[in-house]
Each structure stands twice: as C-alpha cells, then as structure tokens.
Scaffold this motif. Structure first.
Motif, PDB file in Angstrom:
ATOM      1  N   PHE A  41       0.845  -1.185   0.000  1.00 26.27           N
ATOM      2  CA  PHE A  41       0.000   0.000   0.000  1.00 26.27           C
ATOM      3  C   PHE A  41       0.884   1.240   0.000  1.00 26.27           C
ATOM      4  O   PHE A  41       1.713   1.411   0.896  1.00 26.27           O
ATOM      5  CB  PHE A  41      -0.911   0.020   1.237  1.00 26.27           C
ATOM      6  CG  PHE A  41      -2.026  -0.974   1.172  1.00 26.27           C
ATOM      7  CD1 PHE A  41      -3.281  -0.599   0.680  1.00 26.27           C
ATOM      8  CD2 PHE A  41      -1.833  -2.286   1.576  1.00 26.27           C
ATOM      9  CE1 PHE A  41      -4.313  -1.528   0.604  1.00 26.27           C
ATOM     10  CE2 PHE A  41      -2.867  -3.212   1.507  1.00 26.27           C
ATOM     11  CZ  PHE A  41      -4.109  -2.839   1.025  1.00 26.27           C
ATOM     12  N   HIS A  42       0.711   2.069  -1.014  1.00 23.12           N
ATOM     13  CA  HIS A  42       1.381   3.361  -1.003  1.00 23.12           C
ATOM     14  C   HIS A  42       0.503   4.340  -0.231  1.00 23.12           C
ATOM     15  O   HIS A  42      -0.706   4.133  -0.103  1.00 23.12           O
ATOM     16  CB  HIS A  42       1.645   3.850  -2.426  1.00 23.12           C
ATOM     17  CG  HIS A  42       2.766   3.107  -3.090  1.00 23.12           C
ATOM     18  ND1 HIS A  42       3.410   3.549  -4.212  1.00 23.12           N
ATOM     19  CD2 HIS A  42       3.360   1.931  -2.761  1.00 23.12           C
ATOM     20  CE1 HIS A  42       4.361   2.694  -4.544  1.00 23.12           C
ATOM     21  NE2 HIS A  42       4.342   1.692  -3.692  1.00 23.12           N
ATOM     22  N   LEU A  58      -4.358   5.190   1.827  1.00 22.31           N
ATOM     23  CA  LEU A  58      -3.621   3.989   1.438  1.00 22.31           C
ATOM     24  C   LEU A  58      -4.157   3.477   0.109  1.00 22.31           C
ATOM     25  O   LEU A  58      -5.363   3.220  -0.025  1.00 22.31           O
ATOM     26  CB  LEU A  58      -3.736   2.923   2.519  1.00 22.31           C
ATOM     27  CG  LEU A  58      -3.195   3.349   3.893  1.00 22.31           C
ATOM     28  CD1 LEU A  58      -3.377   2.251   4.930  1.00 22.31           C
ATOM     29  CD2 LEU A  58      -1.720   3.750   3.779  1.00 22.31           C
ATOM     30  N   LEU A  59      -3.259   3.352  -0.863  1.00 24.96           N
ATOM     31  CA  LEU A  59      -3.643   2.917  -2.213  1.00 24.96           C
ATOM     32  C   LEU A  59      -2.819   1.689  -2.579  1.00 24.96           C
ATOM     33  O   LEU A  59      -1.587   1.716  -2.538  1.00 24.96           O
ATOM     34  CB  LEU A  59      -3.407   4.054  -3.211  1.00 24.96           C
ATOM     35  CG  LEU A  59      -4.333   5.267  -3.008  1.00 24.96           C
ATOM     36  CD1 LEU A  59      -3.717   6.536  -3.600  1.00 24.96           C
ATOM     37  CD2 LEU A  59      -5.713   4.992  -3.617  1.00 24.96           C
ATOM     38  N   VAL A  60      -3.520   0.626  -2.932  1.00 26.34           N
ATOM     39  CA  VAL A  60      -2.833  -0.652  -3.112  1.00 26.34           C
ATOM     40  C   VAL A  60      -2.027  -0.671  -4.410  1.00 26.34           C
ATOM     41  O   VAL A  60      -2.423  -0.065  -5.414  1.00 26.34           O
ATOM     42  CB  VAL A  60      -3.854  -1.823  -3.066  1.00 26.34           C
ATOM     43  CG1 VAL A  60      -4.738  -1.851  -4.309  1.00 26.34           C
ATOM     44  CG2 VAL A  60      -3.153  -3.160  -2.854  1.00 26.34           C
ATOM     45  N   ARG A  61      -0.879  -1.342  -4.378  1.00 28.11           N
ATOM     46  CA  ARG A  61      -0.012  -1.492  -5.546  1.00 28.11           C
ATOM     47  C   ARG A  61       0.367  -2.957  -5.705  1.00 28.11           C
ATOM     48  O   ARG A  61       0.718  -3.612  -4.735  1.00 28.11           O
ATOM     49  CB  ARG A  61       1.268  -0.652  -5.373  1.00 28.11           C
ATOM     50  CG  ARG A  61       1.009   0.849  -5.292  1.00 28.11           C
ATOM     51  CD  ARG A  61       0.562   1.400  -6.638  1.00 28.11           C
ATOM     52  NE  ARG A  61       0.232   2.818  -6.620  1.00 28.11           N
ATOM     53  CZ  ARG A  61      -1.019   3.304  -6.580  1.00 28.11           C
ATOM     54  NH1 ARG A  61      -2.047   2.479  -6.502  1.00 28.11           N
ATOM     55  NH2 ARG A  61      -1.239   4.598  -6.618  1.00 28.11           N
ATOM     56  N   TRP A  62       0.285  -3.427  -6.936  1.00 21.82           N
ATOM     57  CA  TRP A  62       0.587  -4.829  -7.204  1.00 21.82           C
ATOM     58  C   TRP A  62       1.607  -4.937  -8.330  1.00 21.82           C
ATOM     59  O   TRP A  62       1.301  -4.594  -9.466  1.00 21.82           O
ATOM     60  CB  TRP A  62      -0.690  -5.585  -7.578  1.00 21.82           C
ATOM     61  CG  TRP A  62      -0.497  -7.062  -7.793  1.00 21.82           C
ATOM     62  CD1 TRP A  62       0.545  -7.840  -7.384  1.00 21.82           C
ATOM     63  CD2 TRP A  62      -1.402  -7.940  -8.481  1.00 21.82           C
ATOM     64  NE1 TRP A  62       0.357  -9.144  -7.760  1.00 21.82           N
ATOM     65  CE2 TRP A  62      -0.833  -9.239  -8.437  1.00 21.82           C
ATOM     66  CE3 TRP A  62      -2.633  -7.765  -9.119  1.00 21.82           C
ATOM     67  CZ2 TRP A  62      -1.450 -10.346  -9.016  1.00 21.82           C
ATOM     68  CZ3 TRP A  62      -3.255  -8.866  -9.690  1.00 21.82           C
ATOM     69  CH2 TRP A  62      -2.661 -10.145  -9.632  1.00 21.82           C
ATOM     70  N   PHE A  91      -6.334  -6.638   4.673  1.00 24.38           N
ATOM     71  CA  PHE A  91      -4.925  -6.298   4.539  1.00 24.38           C
ATOM     72  C   PHE A  91      -4.753  -4.775   4.654  1.00 24.38           C
ATOM     73  O   PHE A  91      -3.817  -4.286   5.296  1.00 24.38           O
ATOM     74  CB  PHE A  91      -4.426  -6.833   3.191  1.00 24.38           C
ATOM     75  CG  PHE A  91      -2.963  -6.723   2.938  1.00 24.38           C
ATOM     76  CD1 PHE A  91      -2.048  -6.503   3.958  1.00 24.38           C
ATOM     77  CD2 PHE A  91      -2.485  -6.876   1.636  1.00 24.38           C
ATOM     78  CE1 PHE A  91      -0.689  -6.423   3.685  1.00 24.38           C
ATOM     79  CE2 PHE A  91      -1.132  -6.791   1.360  1.00 24.38           C
ATOM     80  CZ  PHE A  91      -0.243  -6.556   2.380  1.00 24.38           C
ATOM     81  N   GLY A  92      -5.697  -4.021   4.082  1.00 22.19           N
ATOM     82  CA  GLY A  92      -5.649  -2.559   4.186  1.00 22.19           C
ATOM     83  C   GLY A  92      -5.757  -2.099   5.631  1.00 22.19           C
ATOM     84  O   GLY A  92      -5.013  -1.215   6.074  1.00 22.19           O
ATOM     85  N   ASN A 117      -9.619   2.441   1.477  1.00 20.85           N
ATOM     86  CA  ASN A 117     -10.746   2.342   0.549  1.00 20.85           C
ATOM     87  C   ASN A 117     -11.501   1.040   0.804  1.00 20.85           C
ATOM     88  O   ASN A 117     -10.886  -0.029   0.864  1.00 20.85           O
ATOM     89  CB  ASN A 117     -10.242   2.372  -0.902  1.00 20.85           C
ATOM     90  CG  ASN A 117      -9.734   3.738  -1.294  1.00 20.85           C
ATOM     91  OD1 ASN A 117     -10.509   4.664  -1.506  1.00 20.85           O
ATOM     92  ND2 ASN A 117      -8.418   3.885  -1.360  1.00 20.85           N
ATOM     93  N   VAL A 118     -12.792   1.123   0.982  1.00 17.93           N
ATOM     94  CA  VAL A 118     -13.584  -0.087   1.187  1.00 17.93           C
ATOM     95  C   VAL A 118     -14.691  -0.150   0.136  1.00 17.93           C
ATOM     96  O   VAL A 118     -15.158   0.876  -0.346  1.00 17.93           O
ATOM     97  CB  VAL A 118     -14.203  -0.165   2.605  1.00 17.93           C
ATOM     98  CG1 VAL A 118     -13.132  -0.139   3.683  1.00 17.93           C
ATOM     99  CG2 VAL A 118     -15.217   0.936   2.829  1.00 17.93           C
TER     100      VAL A 118
END
Ligand code: C2E
Ligand code: CA
Ligand code: CA
Ligand code: CA
Length: 279
Positions: A41-42, A58-62, A91-92, A117-118
């Motif tokens: 998460f960035h 928090l913004l997820v990165r893959w 996880f967030g 974010n949900v």
C-alpha cells in the motif's frame, strides 16, 4: 455461405473465453498475492490548508511477477466481483494499523489519520465488524485515526443495508468519507441519510475548476453544502498551485494530489512523516 457467420461466432467466443481466462488467472494470482502479503500500500499524503500534514490515503499497488505493475483500476473491480476484495480490505486495515503504530513511535501526540478504501460488499458482509476489529484492533485512540473511504456510487447502490453498518462503525470513532463525490448521481435526499464525516470531491471536478465556470460553480456549491452538513471537505487530484489556491479560497479543508505528493512507498512516506512531525 454458412461458413462466415460460424467463423465469426467462433472468433467472438474465443475472444470472450480468452478474456475470461485472463481474468481467472489474474484472480488466482491476486489470491496468492494477498495471502502472501505481496501487495504494497502506497500512502498519499493529505494536507490542511495551512500546509500541515494531516494523514494519508492507502492505495494498493501490485507488482505482478510476470506482467509487471497492474493498476488497481484493473484488478479491484475483479476482486469486488469475486469477494477477494474482503481479504484485500482486511490487509488494508492491518496496514493502517501498522502506520498508526509507526507514527506513534516517533510522534506520540500525532493525530495523523489513515484512510482505507472499502467496497460496498465489504461493509454489507456480516463478518465486516468482526474483521475490522481483528485487523485493526479496538483501542479507541487508534480507531479515531482510521477513516473508511467508500464511493458515493457504492453507497447509493445499497443505501438501506449500508447505512446501519456505517452508523455502527462510526460509533466506534472510525470516520466515514464519501469518495468520488459528484460522480454518483446523488441527490440531497441521499446526502441527508449517509452518516459521513468527510466529503471527497472527485478529481474530475477538481481538475477543471480553473477552466470551466460550471465546474467551479458545482464545486463551490458542493463545498458549501458539505460544510453546512458539518462535513470536512477534501479535494483529491489537486495538480497545480492555482487549483490548490482556488480550493483554499473556496473553503476546502484538506488537499490531496500530485501537486503536493504522489502516493509514496512506505519508506518514503515514513521519511516525509518524520520530517513533518519532527521525529
Ligand atoms: P480513488 O480512491 O479515487 O483514488 C484516487 C486515485 O487518483 C488513485 O489512483 C491516486 O493514485 C490517483 N491520484 C492521486 N492524486 C492524483 C492527481 O493529482 N492526479 C491524478 N490524475 N490522479 C491522482 P490509483 O491508486 O490508481 O487507484 C485507483 C482506484 O482504485 C482508487 O480510486 C480506488 O477506487 C481503487 N483502489 C486503490 N487502492 C484500493 C484499495 O486498497 N482498496 C479498494 N477497494 N480500492 C482501491
Ligand atoms: Ca479513495
Ligand atoms: Ca476518489
Ligand atoms: Ca476514483
């Protein structure tokens, strides 16, 4: 003469199957990435109008081992359809908790707030309240530093089921933000019923406030209505100094966007937070 239609049907089908196979493959890889905690998460900072750091989204990165970086805009919708999203959201929350504890380590009085974010299906899942408690804990001092971002569209699609859960969550001190505000064909009736503390003006409006008088009018009104309802107003997607100044002049409370900072990998976030909070 019967050949051509058949062939085109066949091509069409294989295209669909191909896309479906890709999606299934992606989902199974995503499952592995979530289970292995291989996603990152960035954290994109949010600032108050006086320039002080107030928190981060928090913004997820893959980073996929074969396909490289995959945008959340591609895999989040898939995860939402498959319910994998629930575990991603867990996880967030775990990540948000780690951030809260990390900041407290070098700035014990900090009130930096972390947003996760949900999705609508997360909140309506009967396991949601327990999952939140397990992943984030139930210390009121921590819960006050957590914010859930849920899109206006998701809220409107399932208002009756979401409102009572959001109210319960909010009673624990967690804040609720309406994300992408202005894109969901909302009406004032909905706005009245949504239990929210924060309104995030969608970047599609923010982007055009300097160039379009209509957008400027809509944003100005949105800020006013949100404030009259007692909400904090956050602008997302702020890319220039001019837009930032305009938003401040028109009463926005917090600003987020590339002009201030891109979403940061955890070490860079930590450096920024420490520098700002004097750690
Ligand atoms: P969002 O929640 O509306 O997040 C804002 C998006 O705008 C992010 O894209 C962010 O990187 C980007 N952004 C931030 N500042 C600027 C700016 O100044 N200009 C422009 N053009 N863009 C900016 P990202 O990270 O690619 O995420 C896209 C969407 O994917 C998010 O939109 C959110 O809906 C979803 N998403 C991301 N992470 C998660 C997550 O952990 N859980 C869930 N459920 N959804 C997520
Ligand atoms: Ca968001
Ligand atoms: Ca948004
Ligand atoms: Ca968005």
């Amino acid at each position: 003469a019967g050949q051509a239609p058949n062939r085109s049907v066949h091509l069409f089908d294989s295209g669909q199957d191909g896309a479906q196979r890709d999606n299934l493959r992606l989902l199974s890889d995503l499952r592995g990435a979530i289970d292995g905690r291989l996603l990152v998460f960035h954290a994109q900072p949010k600032f108050a109008v006086d320039g002080s750091l107030r928190g981060a989204e928090l913004l997820v990165r893959w980073a996929h081992p074969e396909n490289g970086f995959i945008s959340p805009a591609r895999f989040i919708p898939l995860a939402e359809k498959s319910r994998l999203i629930f575990d991603l959201t867990r996880f967030g929350f775990e990540t948000a908790k780690r951030h809260v504890l990390e900041v407290r380590g070098f700035a014990p009085q900090s009130a930096l707030r972390f947003s996760v974010n949900v999705s609508g299906s997360d909140v309506t899942d009967p396991r949601f309240p327990d999952m939140l408690r397990e992943a984030f804990g139930d210390d009121p001092a921590d819960l006050a530093l957590l914010e859930l971002e849920i899109t206006e569209t998701a809220i409107i699609e399932d208002l009756e089921r979401l409102v009572p859960v959001l109210e319960r969550v909010r009673e624990t001190g967690v804040r609720i933000a309406i994300d992408d505000f202005g894109t969901g064909y909302s009406s004032l009736v909905y706005l009245k019923r949504i239990p929210a503390d924060t309104l995030k003006i969608d970047q599609s409006f923010v982007r055009d406030v300097m160039s379009s008088e209509r957008d400027a009018i809509l944003v100005r009104r949105t800020i006013q209505i949100g404030k009259d309802l007692g909400m904090d107003i956050v602008a997302e997607g702020v890319e220039t100094q001019e837009i930032a100044d305009w938003l401040v002049a028109n009463g926005c409370d917090r600003l987020q966007g590339y002009f201030f900072s891109r979403p940061l990998p955890p070490p860079q976030w930590r450096d920024l937070a420490m520098a700002r909070l004097g750690g």
